[in-house]
Design an enzyme around this catalytic site. Structure first.
Site, PDB file in Angstrom:
ATOM      1  N   GLU A 116       0.813  -1.216   0.000  1.00  0.00           N
ATOM      2  CA  GLU A 116       0.000   0.000   0.000  1.00  0.00           C
ATOM      3  C   GLU A 116       0.853   1.275   0.000  1.00  0.00           C
ATOM      4  O   GLU A 116       0.839   2.063   0.951  1.00  0.00           O
ATOM      5  CB  GLU A 116      -0.961  -0.002   1.193  1.00  0.00           C
ATOM      6  CG  GLU A 116      -1.957  -1.136   1.158  1.00  0.00           C
ATOM      7  CD  GLU A 116      -2.929  -1.135   2.320  1.00  0.00           C
ATOM      8  OE1 GLU A 116      -4.022  -1.712   2.174  1.00  0.00           O
ATOM      9  OE2 GLU A 116      -2.606  -0.550   3.373  1.00  0.00           O
TER      10      GLU A 116
ATOM     11  N   GLU B 288      -6.683  -7.820  -0.784  1.00  0.00           N
ATOM     12  CA  GLU B 288      -7.370  -7.881   0.507  1.00  0.00           C
ATOM     13  C   GLU B 288      -8.848  -7.599   0.261  1.00  0.00           C
ATOM     14  O   GLU B 288      -9.212  -6.482  -0.103  1.00  0.00           O
ATOM     15  CB  GLU B 288      -6.800  -6.856   1.493  1.00  0.00           C
ATOM     16  CG  GLU B 288      -5.321  -7.030   1.802  1.00  0.00           C
ATOM     17  CD  GLU B 288      -4.789  -5.951   2.726  1.00  0.00           C
ATOM     18  OE1 GLU B 288      -5.602  -5.195   3.321  1.00  0.00           O
ATOM     19  OE2 GLU B 288      -3.551  -5.835   2.857  1.00  0.00           O
TER      20      GLU B 288
END
Length: 685
Positions: free
Chosen positions: A151, A315
């Protein structure tokens, strides 16, 4: 070389942290994953201190055993490079790797993503751990790919360590060459900001009006952060391409101040995203009327798809979510986790991994619940995951070869996104208008894409769409206007909103009549304009035609003046001192059209344009759906797959006039069909 076949199959999997659990749990965990239909796990993205507990001392035993056991159970493994979480020995010994606030306060060890991309030492040590991991696992039979870092630009997307100021200065030298050109680009003659030596150039620093820097410097800051992030990622991908050329590479994210399209084009095999649909409710539309809630996440997935037509969800939300002190999201109701999974797949995901296998019992994420609860007993979420696994075992091969299909695109670009963070005269409007258009389209069951205009965008990319909606591109290069004009002349329809075309790529205002670069394309000028706020009451526009609608003209009003006999006025303002003046125009150009809407879009005004453009659902001839059901279409040479996603808790009644097969159940459907609350169907001929 790109691994173009990396997403040829549709895979289901889960994020797993063997370092968090007693080793005696691993075998049972992996066995149960396979029973659920999972075939891939992601590991190691936060495990630098496991691999390198001291500088230069490497230990691979824990993950060797975990990967060997995963392979024994037939699971493929995605390895994360662990650079999002530098270990304590590193930040203590080399504090120059840490990030800092704009005020110069160092951000210390204790969370994650506390480093800066510019530090030569951090780049050096990152290269060491990535190379050692790649060399160690290059021949492991379970490993198929790598997630770079985790991320990028999450938690924080601004960087003010000393190394960042130094790197920004070098970036400016490379971009402008001379101080004269930098001063011109930043307009430094205003307020006597002129630079006379490179040592005077910094990233934006605190000013008397707090965070209010030179706006042109602030725009370049965002461009620098993006370039610098990609440069740091390239340190890792270069090593992996060298050592493990047979593995694919990706990264997960979609965070601020990062050109994810360029990162994907230059470095990755495909893009990955972390999908938490409840963020839409708690962050983006909690106070919004007629909100879409988790259905709004489909618009975000459209942005992901613009980067990578097929992608990975690294995710996928699998339970109630939250850190100890924030992101306190409720538990998904029965069926919602399955709905969100198919939402991701409908919009282009060919690999979906749930976050996470089991809820952590320590750390900031003890409330970020995974499939299994702390007690490890069977639960509703596990049963739902097993249902999805069984369905995809039957339908996955048919879905995997398809791509999302849409005839209309909502257009964005990074320059306007980044400039709009600071510029309140156009920035806040883009999200409002984009959301309004998406609502109006999805509730009419018209699929839409997101398209980013970039320096290398070609006419062929535009030709894929019948309509382009580019709501408020304040920054518009003449080259972009020419490309859009060519698209229109060939038969395309382009729709603009207020505040279009009046800035160049530096953020300087053109000395031309508004809408600047788009004036010739639209065939109009802007007679005058105003914000609609404060003492200025809400304004309205009256649309032409018998029984023409009256809609609110939100936030900003451009009063339009046709400059060509090819322009027709479609709506006029009906209030304030400019009542009767043109508010919406249509310019016939070649075989196509250019529309200019003089305000910020709301759902009603977007609906007016949709109707006048003659847009309708591609399934209108054979399928009737209520508003609560989204239609998404994935297509290949064998035909269309129509995903029906019911975001309502109550059953939805649909009418299927031509018989279809639901791939998830094998049932033939026709006539009146009930789609259960949070239900999903995938219809095929």
């Amino acid at each position: 070389m790109k691994h173009t076949d990396a997403l040829n199959d549709l895979r289901l999997g889960v994020c797993y942290y063997p370092e968090h659990w007693p080793e005696e749990l691993w075998d049972d965990d992996f066995r149960r994953m396979r029973e659920l239909g999972f075939s891939v796990v992601r590991v190691a993205e936060f495990a630098w201190s496991i691999f390198e507990p001291e500088e230069g001392v490497f230990q691979f035993g824990l993950f060797d055993r975990a990967l060997d056991l995963a392979h024994k159970h037939g699971l493929k493994v995605i390895l994360g490079t662990p650079t999002a979480t530098p270990p304590a020995w590193l930040t203590h010994r080399y504090p120059e790797v840490l990030n800092a606030t704009q005020e110069g306060v160092t951000l210390r060890h204790g969370l994650r993503r506390h480093y800066n991309y510019s530090s030569p030492k951090y780049r050096e040590l990152s290269a060491v751990i990535v190379r050692r991991m790649a060399e160690h696992y290059k021949n492991h039979p379970a490993v198929v790919g790598w997630q770079i870092d985790n991320e990028f630009n999450c938690e924080i997307s601004e960087f003010y360590a000393p190394a960042d100021h130094d790197a920004f200065r070098e970036w400016c030298k490379a971009k402008y060459g001379t101080l004269d050109k930098l001063n011109e680009a930043w307009g430094t003659v205003f307020w006597s900001q002129t630079y006379t030596g490179w040592e005077q150039v910094f990233l934006p620093r605190p000013t008397p009006a707090h965070k209010q820097p030179n706006p042109h410097q602030a725009l370049d800051e965002k461009r620098f952060i993006s370039d610098n992030t990609i440069s740091y990622a390239k340190v890792q991908t270069d090593i992996l391409r060298e050592v493990v050329p047979h593995h694919w590479l990706t990264t997960n994210g979609l965070f601020g101040h990062l050109d994810s399209h360029r990162m994907n084009d230059d470095l990755l095999d495909f893009f990955s995203y972390d999908s938490y649909p409840q963020f839409s409710t708690i962050y983006y539309d909690s106070n919004e009327e007629n909100r879409l809630a988790d259905r709004g996440w489909s618009q975000t997935l459209g942005t992901v798809r613009s980067i990578s037509p097929n992608f990975c969800i690294m995710e996928q939300q699998a339970g109630p979510g939250g850190w100890v002190n924030r992101m306190d999201m409720p538990s998904p109701k029965p069926g919602q986790m399955r709905l969100w999974t198919y939402q991701s797949i409908a919009h282009g995901a060919n690999m979906v991994l749930y976050f996470r296998w089991r809820t952590a019992t320590f750390g900031n994420e003890i409330y970020w619940h995974g499939l299994n609860d702390y007690h490890n007993r069977p639960n509703r979420r596990i049963r739902e995951a097993g249902q999805i696994g069984a369905e995809l075992a039957e339908a996955g091969s048919r879905i995997a070869s398809t791509r999302y299909a849409a005839d209309i695109a909502l257009v964005r670009d990074y320059d306007n996104d980044w400039d709009g963070e600071y510029d309140v005269w156009h920035g806040p409007f883009a999200w409002q208008s984009g959301k309004a258009w998406f609502k109006a389209l999805t509730r009419r069951h018209i699929p839409s894409d997101t398209l980013f205009i970039r320096g290398g965008t070609t006419i062929d990319e535009l030709r894929r769409y019948k309509v382009l909606v580019y709501p408020h591109p304040a920054i518009m290069r003449d080259e972009t206007a020419a490309l859009l004009e060519q698209y229109a002349r060939e038969g395309g329809i382009v729709v603009f909103g207020c505040r279009t075309g009046y800035k160049d790529e530096r953020g300087h205002c053109y000395m031309r009549p508004f809408p600047g670069a788009a004036a010739g394309l639209c065939g109009i000028s802007v007679e005058e304009f105003t914000m609609v706020k404060g003492s200025r009451e809400a304004t309205f526009m009256q649309w032409d035609g018998e029984g023409g609608a009256k809609t609110q003209a939100d936030s900003f009003n451009d009063v339009l003046q046709p400059e060509s006999d090819t322009v027709s006025v479609v709506a006029r303002y009906s209030s304030d001192y400019y009542a009767g003046k043109p508010a919406v125009t249509r310019n016939a150009i070649g075989k196509g059209e250019a529309w200019y809407f003089g305000a910020v879009f709301n759902e009603a005004s977007a609906g007016q344009l949709i109707d006048r453009l003659g847009l309708s659902s591609p399934a209108a001839g054979w399928l009737e759906l209520p508003e609560q059901v989204e239609l998404a279409i994935r297509r290949d040479e064998a035909g269309d797959l129509c995903f029906l996603l019911n975001y309502g808790e109550q059953p939805a009644e649909i009418a299927v006039r031509e018989e279809r097969t639901d791939l998830l159940t094998g049932r033939r459907l026709s006539g009146s069909v009930t789609l259960e609350g949070f239900g999903v169907a995938v219809l095929s001929r």
